[in-house]
Design a protein around this motif. Structure first.
Motif, PDB file in Angstrom:
ATOM      1  N   UNK A  58       0.822  -1.203   0.000  1.00  0.00           N
ATOM      2  CA  UNK A  58       0.000   0.000   0.000  1.00  0.00           C
ATOM      3  C   UNK A  58       0.852   1.247   0.000  1.00  0.00           C
ATOM      4  N   UNK A  59       0.252   2.340   0.440  1.00  0.00           N
ATOM      5  CA  UNK A  59       0.906   3.646   0.403  1.00  0.00           C
ATOM      6  C   UNK A  59       1.377   4.070   1.785  1.00  0.00           C
ATOM      7  N   UNK A  60       2.311   5.012   1.793  1.00  0.00           N
ATOM      8  CA  UNK A  60       2.703   5.655   3.049  1.00  0.00           C
ATOM      9  C   UNK A  60       1.577   6.632   3.391  1.00  0.00           C
ATOM     10  N   UNK A  61       0.994   6.532   4.560  1.00  0.00           N
ATOM     11  CA  UNK A  61      -0.139   7.406   4.888  1.00  0.00           C
ATOM     12  C   UNK A  61       0.216   8.891   4.831  1.00  0.00           C
ATOM     13  N   UNK A  62      -0.620   9.669   4.155  1.00  0.00           N
ATOM     14  CA  UNK A  62      -0.418  11.115   4.060  1.00  0.00           C
ATOM     15  C   UNK A  62      -0.464  11.755   5.446  1.00  0.00           C
ATOM     16  N   UNK A  63      -1.122  11.102   6.363  1.00  0.00           N
ATOM     17  CA  UNK A  63      -1.208  11.595   7.740  1.00  0.00           C
ATOM     18  C   UNK A  63       0.158  11.701   8.402  1.00  0.00           C
ATOM     19  N   UNK A  64       1.167  10.987   7.875  1.00  0.00           N
ATOM     20  CA  UNK A  64       2.519  11.060   8.438  1.00  0.00           C
ATOM     21  C   UNK A  64       3.116  12.457   8.329  1.00  0.00           C
ATOM     22  N   UNK A  65       2.570  13.297   7.461  1.00  0.00           N
ATOM     23  CA  UNK A  65       3.050  14.678   7.357  1.00  0.00           C
ATOM     24  C   UNK A  65       2.811  15.450   8.659  1.00  0.00           C
ATOM     25  N   UNK A  72      13.581  10.567  11.560  1.00  0.00           N
ATOM     26  CA  UNK A  72      14.080   9.394  10.842  1.00  0.00           C
ATOM     27  C   UNK A  72      12.911   8.461  10.569  1.00  0.00           C
ATOM     28  N   UNK A  73      12.730   8.124   9.295  1.00  0.00           N
ATOM     29  CA  UNK A  73      11.744   7.134   8.874  1.00  0.00           C
ATOM     30  C   UNK A  73      12.423   6.228   7.870  1.00  0.00           C
ATOM     31  N   UNK A  74      12.373   4.924   8.109  1.00  0.00           N
ATOM     32  CA  UNK A  74      12.927   3.964   7.169  1.00  0.00           C
ATOM     33  C   UNK A  74      11.848   2.948   6.832  1.00  0.00           C
ATOM     34  N   UNK A  75      11.438   2.932   5.571  1.00  0.00           N
ATOM     35  CA  UNK A  75      10.455   1.967   5.082  1.00  0.00           C
ATOM     36  C   UNK A  75      11.049   1.147   3.935  1.00  0.00           C
ATOM     37  N   UNK A  76      12.372   1.107   3.846  1.00  0.00           N
ATOM     38  CA  UNK A  76      13.033   0.428   2.735  1.00  0.00           C
ATOM     39  C   UNK A  76      12.743  -1.068   2.737  1.00  0.00           C
ATOM     40  N   UNK A  77      12.847  -1.632   1.538  1.00  0.00           N
ATOM     41  CA  UNK A  77      12.722  -3.076   1.334  1.00  0.00           C
ATOM     42  C   UNK A  77      11.400  -3.645   1.837  1.00  0.00           C
ATOM     43  N   UNK A  78      10.336  -3.046   1.331  1.00  0.00           N
ATOM     44  CA  UNK A  78       8.982  -3.542   1.508  1.00  0.00           C
ATOM     45  C   UNK A  78       8.367  -3.642   0.121  1.00  0.00           C
ATOM     46  N   UNK A  79       7.057  -3.569   0.039  1.00  0.00           N
ATOM     47  CA  UNK A  79       6.362  -3.614  -1.245  1.00  0.00           C
ATOM     48  C   UNK A  79       5.417  -2.421  -1.350  1.00  0.00           C
ATOM     49  N   UNK A  80       5.874  -1.267  -0.873  1.00  0.00           N
ATOM     50  CA  UNK A  80       5.047  -0.064  -0.876  1.00  0.00           C
ATOM     51  C   UNK A  80       4.936   0.505  -2.282  1.00  0.00           C
ATOM     52  N   UNK A  81       3.827   1.197  -2.545  1.00  0.00           N
ATOM     53  CA  UNK A  81       3.562   1.758  -3.861  1.00  0.00           C
ATOM     54  C   UNK A  81       3.040   3.180  -3.731  1.00  0.00           C
ATOM     55  N   UNK A  82       3.016   3.880  -4.861  1.00  0.00           N
ATOM     56  CA  UNK A  82       2.423   5.215  -4.905  1.00  0.00           C
ATOM     57  C   UNK A  82       3.401   6.301  -4.542  1.00  0.00           C
ATOM     58  N   UNK A  83       2.859   7.498  -4.449  1.00  0.00           N
ATOM     59  CA  UNK A  83       3.659   8.690  -4.173  1.00  0.00           C
ATOM     60  C   UNK A  83       3.935   8.825  -2.677  1.00  0.00           C
ATOM     61  N   UNK A  84       5.180   9.172  -2.373  1.00  0.00           N
ATOM     62  CA  UNK A  84       5.522   9.529  -0.999  1.00  0.00           C
ATOM     63  C   UNK A  84       4.819  10.850  -0.708  1.00  0.00           C
ATOM     64  N   UNK A 102       9.906  -0.883  -5.429  1.00  0.00           N
ATOM     65  CA  UNK A 102       9.890  -0.475  -6.830  1.00  0.00           C
ATOM     66  C   UNK A 102       8.683   0.378  -7.229  1.00  0.00           C
ATOM     67  N   UNK A 103       7.589   0.286  -6.513  1.00  0.00           N
ATOM     68  CA  UNK A 103       6.397   1.048  -6.857  1.00  0.00           C
ATOM     69  C   UNK A 103       6.299   2.396  -6.176  1.00  0.00           C
ATOM     70  N   UNK A 104       7.322   2.789  -5.432  1.00  0.00           N
ATOM     71  CA  UNK A 104       7.303   4.044  -4.678  1.00  0.00           C
ATOM     72  C   UNK A 104       7.975   5.146  -5.491  1.00  0.00           C
TER      73      UNK A 104
END
Length: 116
Positions: A58-65, A72-84, A102-104
């Motif tokens: 899925x996506x990184x929640x926009x609420x994280x803004x 520090x946020x590390x979400x590397x090596x998952x299967x996340x997609x869409x726009x940061x 790859x989908x980020x």
């Protein structure tokens, strides 16, 4: 809260968002799947979060803004997609912290493809 490298499976419980005094959340190097709960944006004291090397989708929640203390946020090596989500603190993070999804796309990674 350090739960790294514990072979944890399942999803991230949305109830973790109730731990508003937590300053660090480390769930990296497990087998956690599913989406990142939006409720984690309630962790307003959070300064560091590592969700790397899981099976998150899925996506990184926009609420994280809203996580203004997040340094520090590390979400590397998952299967996340869409726009940061575009804006601080996410757009100022190290691009390596988003690698292996790859989908980020979007800052600090390459721009997202534009639709014709």
């Amino acid at each position: 809260m350090r739960l790294s490298s514990n072979i944890i499976t399942g999803r991230i419980p949305p109830e973790l968002g109730q731990l508003t005094q937590v300053t660090g959340l480390y769930l990296d190097d497990n087998a956690i799947a599913g989406e990142i709960p939006r409720s984690l944006a309630n962790l307003t004291s959070l300064q560091r979060m590592n969700l790397a090397q899981n099976r998150l989708t899925g996506k990184i929640p926009v609420e994280f803004l809203a996580l203004k203390r997040l340094r520090y946020l590390n979400v590397s090596h998952n299967q996340l997609t869409g726009a940061i989500p575009d804006g601080a603190p996410l757009s100022t993070m190290d691009p390596e912290n988003f690698a292996g999804n790859p989908g980020l796309c979007g800052k600090p990674l390459s721009p997202c493809p534009t639709k014709p």
